[in-house]
Motif scaffolding. Structure first.
Motif, PDB file in Angstrom:
ATOM      1  N   LYS A 260      -2.929   6.559   1.125  1.00  0.00           N
ATOM      2  CA  LYS A 260      -3.579   5.292   1.464  1.00  0.00           C
ATOM      3  C   LYS A 260      -4.372   5.450   2.752  1.00  0.00           C
ATOM      4  CE  LYS A 260       0.565   3.540   3.809  1.00  0.00           C
ATOM      5  NZ  LYS A 260       1.561   2.444   3.848  1.00  0.00           N
ATOM      6  N   ASP A 261      -5.337   4.568   2.925  1.00  0.00           N
ATOM      7  CA  ASP A 261      -6.146   4.566   4.144  1.00  0.00           C
ATOM      8  C   ASP A 261      -5.339   3.961   5.287  1.00  0.00           C
ATOM      9  OD1 ASP A 261      -8.448   5.667   2.972  1.00  0.00           O
ATOM     10  OD2 ASP A 261      -9.069   3.708   2.215  1.00  0.00           O
ATOM     11  N   THR A 262      -5.551   4.502   6.484  1.00  0.00           N
ATOM     12  CA  THR A 262      -4.854   3.998   7.659  1.00  0.00           C
ATOM     13  C   THR A 262      -5.739   4.158   8.875  1.00  0.00           C
ATOM     14  OG1 THR A 262      -2.816   4.147   8.958  1.00  0.00           O
ATOM     15  CG2 THR A 262      -3.768   6.208   8.195  1.00  0.00           C
TER      16      THR A 262
ATOM     17  N   ILE B 260      -7.380   9.076   6.224  1.00  0.00           N
ATOM     18  CA  ILE B 260      -6.173   9.461   5.489  1.00  0.00           C
ATOM     19  C   ILE B 260      -5.374  10.430   6.338  1.00  0.00           C
ATOM     20  CG2 ILE B 260      -5.302  10.717   3.469  1.00  0.00           C
ATOM     21  CD1 ILE B 260      -7.676   9.595   1.900  1.00  0.00           C
TER      22      ILE B 260
ATOM     23  N   ALA C 195      -7.627   7.365  -1.578  1.00  0.00           N
ATOM     24  CA  ALA C 195      -6.529   6.408  -1.645  1.00  0.00           C
ATOM     25  C   ALA C 195      -6.061   6.275  -3.091  1.00  0.00           C
ATOM     26  CB  ALA C 195      -6.967   5.065  -1.090  1.00  0.00           C
ATOM     27  N   GLY C 196      -4.737   6.289  -3.291  1.00  0.00           N
ATOM     28  CA  GLY C 196      -4.160   6.171  -4.623  1.00  0.00           C
ATOM     29  C   GLY C 196      -3.690   7.485  -5.209  1.00  0.00           C
TER      30      GLY C 196
ATOM     31  N   LYS D 215       5.732   5.228  -0.666  1.00  0.00           N
ATOM     32  CA  LYS D 215       4.526   4.398  -0.554  1.00  0.00           C
ATOM     33  C   LYS D 215       4.172   4.163   0.900  1.00  0.00           C
ATOM     34  CE  LYS D 215       5.277   2.018  -4.946  1.00  0.00           C
ATOM     35  NZ  LYS D 215       5.394   0.732  -5.630  1.00  0.00           N
TER      36      LYS D 215
END
Length: 358
Positions: free
Chosen positions: A55-57, A286, A333-334, A358
Motif C-alpha cells: 500500500k501507499d504510505t 511504497i 498498491a495491492g 495488511k
C-alpha cells in the motif's frame, strides 16, 4: 588360465551390477518401487509463506546527527573598576533580572566628588545667567560671557564622568537568567581580572550542529529538528534560525543553529544532543521490509504471490530506514508481497499462504 577366466567373470558381474543399479535405483528415487517394496515420497509440495498487501504510505526523509546544547546567552561577569567589595546582592544558582545590581565596589570618594561637582555646577549656572543678562545690556563683553558658559558646561561634563565612574562600581545583570557560583566574597578586593560568576540565559536554548554539504539546500530557517539528551528521556523540539553561510574546508560541513524552548529548565546547558533532522516529506510511496528485497547483479528482486504461485519482480529502491526500504519502481498498491520463506523462492513455485499482513 582358470584364474584369468575367474577375474573376467568377476569384472563382468560388477559392471552388470552397476548398470542395473543405475537404471533401477533412479526409478526408486523418483517414486518407483524400492528394494523393500515401499513407495517413495514426493517433495515438491507448496511452500508456506506470509504475504503483505502493498500500500501507499508517507515517509519522512531524515538523518541522525549529533550536536551541542548551549545557553541562549552566556557571560562571565567581571568588574570594570578596582576596589573593595561592599555588597553582593545575588544568590548562587538563583534567577536575576536584567539591570539588577549584583555586586557593589567601594565608591564613597566618587559620591563625594559628585556632590562637590553638583555645588560647582549650581554656582556656574548662576554665573552664566548673570553674564547673559549683562551681555544683553552690553555691560560685559562676549568673551566674558563665553568664559562663564564654558565653565558651566565643563563642570557639567565633569559630573557626567563622575557618574560614569560610579556606575562602573555597580556590576549589573546584562540580561535575565540564572547566575552560577560566585568566586568573590564581601570585603574582598575586586579587579578587572577577577571573575565574579557566570550568568546564563537558558530559555530558549541553542542547539548547534553540523550537516554534510549535500544537505545544505534542504535546510532553511524554520526547519524543525527533534533531539534527545542524556539527562532526560524526553524528546525535545527545536527550530532552525541560522545557518553559517560558509562551508568548513576541513569537514565539508555547514554549521546550523536552532532554538529550543526550555521554560521548565529540563534542557541542561553544555550537554550532548542526538538530533533527528527531517530533510523532506514524501507524501506517497511504497515502503517494504528490507529483508524482502533480494540484491541482484543488475537490480533488486522481490517475489509476489500471483495465482497461487511465486512471481519474480525486478524493483528499484531509494530511501532506507532501520527496517524498511523504499520501492520506486516494480511494485504497485495491492500487490501481495512475499515476506517469508524467501530462501525457497523460485519463479512459479506453488505457494500456501499462511498469513496475510495488511
Amino acid at each position: 588360465m582358470k584364474t584369468r577366466y575367474i577375474v573376467y567373470i568377476a569384472l563382468a558381474l560388477v559392471v552388470g551390477f552397476l548398470i542395473f543399479n543405475k537404471f533401477h535405483g533412479a526409478k526408486d528415487k523418483n517414486g518407483g518401487p524400492t528394494a523393500s517394496g515401499g513407495k517413495g515420497k514426493r517433495k515438491n509440495g507448496p511452500v508456506p509463506v506470509n504475504v503483505m498487501i502493498v500500500k501507499d504510505t508517507s515517509v519522512s526523509n531524515s538523518i541522525d546527527i549529533t550536536g551541542n546544547v548551549d545557553p541562549n546567552e552566556k557571560v562571565n561577569l567581571i568588574s570594570q573598576t578596582a576596589g573593595n567589595i561592599t555588597g553582593i546582592y545575588f544568590k548562587e544558582g538563583g534567577h536575576v533580572s536584567k539591570g539588577q545590581v549584583l555586586v557593589k565596589v567601594y565608591n564613597q570618594d566618587l559620591v563625594a566628588s559628585l556632590k562637590q561637582n553638583q555645588y560647582q555646577i549650581a554656582l556656574a549656572k548662576e554665573n552664566e545667567y548673570r553674564s547673559r543678562v549683562l551681555l544683553q545690556k552690553e555691560a560685559v563683553s562676549q568673551q566674558e560671557y563665553d568664559t562663564s558658559l564654558s565653565n558651566y558646561q565643563s563642570l557639567r561634563a565633569q559630573g557626567e564622568v563622575i557618574k560614569a565612574q560610579i556606575a562602573k562600581t555597580e556590576i549589573r545583570a546584562p540580561f535575565s537568567g540564572t547566575i552560577g557560583l560566585r568566586s568573590v566574597s564581601p570585603g574582598g578586593y575586586l579587579s578587572p581580572t577577577t571573575p565574579i560568576a557566570t550568568l546564563v540565559s537558558t530559555d530558549p536554548m541553542k542547539l548547534t550542529f553540523s550537516v554534510a554539504e549535500r544537505y545544505g539546500p534542504l535546510i532553511k530557517p524554520g526547519s524543525k529538528v527533534n533531539f534527545t539528551i542524556a539527562s532526560s528521556r524526553e524528546t525535545f523540539s527545536a527550530t532552525v534560525y541560522a545557518i553559517d553561510p560558509s562551508i568548513d574546508q576541513t569537514s565539508r560541513t555547514l554549521t546550523v543553529r536552532a532554538k529550543a524552548s526550555n521554560p521548565d529548565g529540563k534542557i541542561t546547558a553544555g550537554g550532548f544532543a542526538k538530533i533527528t533532522l527531517t530533510l523532506d516529506q514524501i507524501p506517497k510511496t511504497i515502503m517494504v521490509p528490507t529483508e524482502c528485497v533480494i540484491p541482484d547483479i543488475k537490480s533488486s528482486l522481490v517475489y509476489i504471490a500471483h495465482n497461487g504461485k511465486a512471481e519474480q519482480r525486478a524493483v528499484q529502491t531509494d530511501l532506507r530506514t532501520d527496517t524498511k526500504i523504499e520501492i520506486t519502481q516494480g511494485l504497485k498498491a495491492g500487490d501481495s508481497l512475499i515476506v517469508s520463506g524467501l530462501i525457497q523462492m523460485r519463479p512459479k513455485v506453488p505457494l500456501k499462504i499462511v498469513k496475510i499482513i495488511k
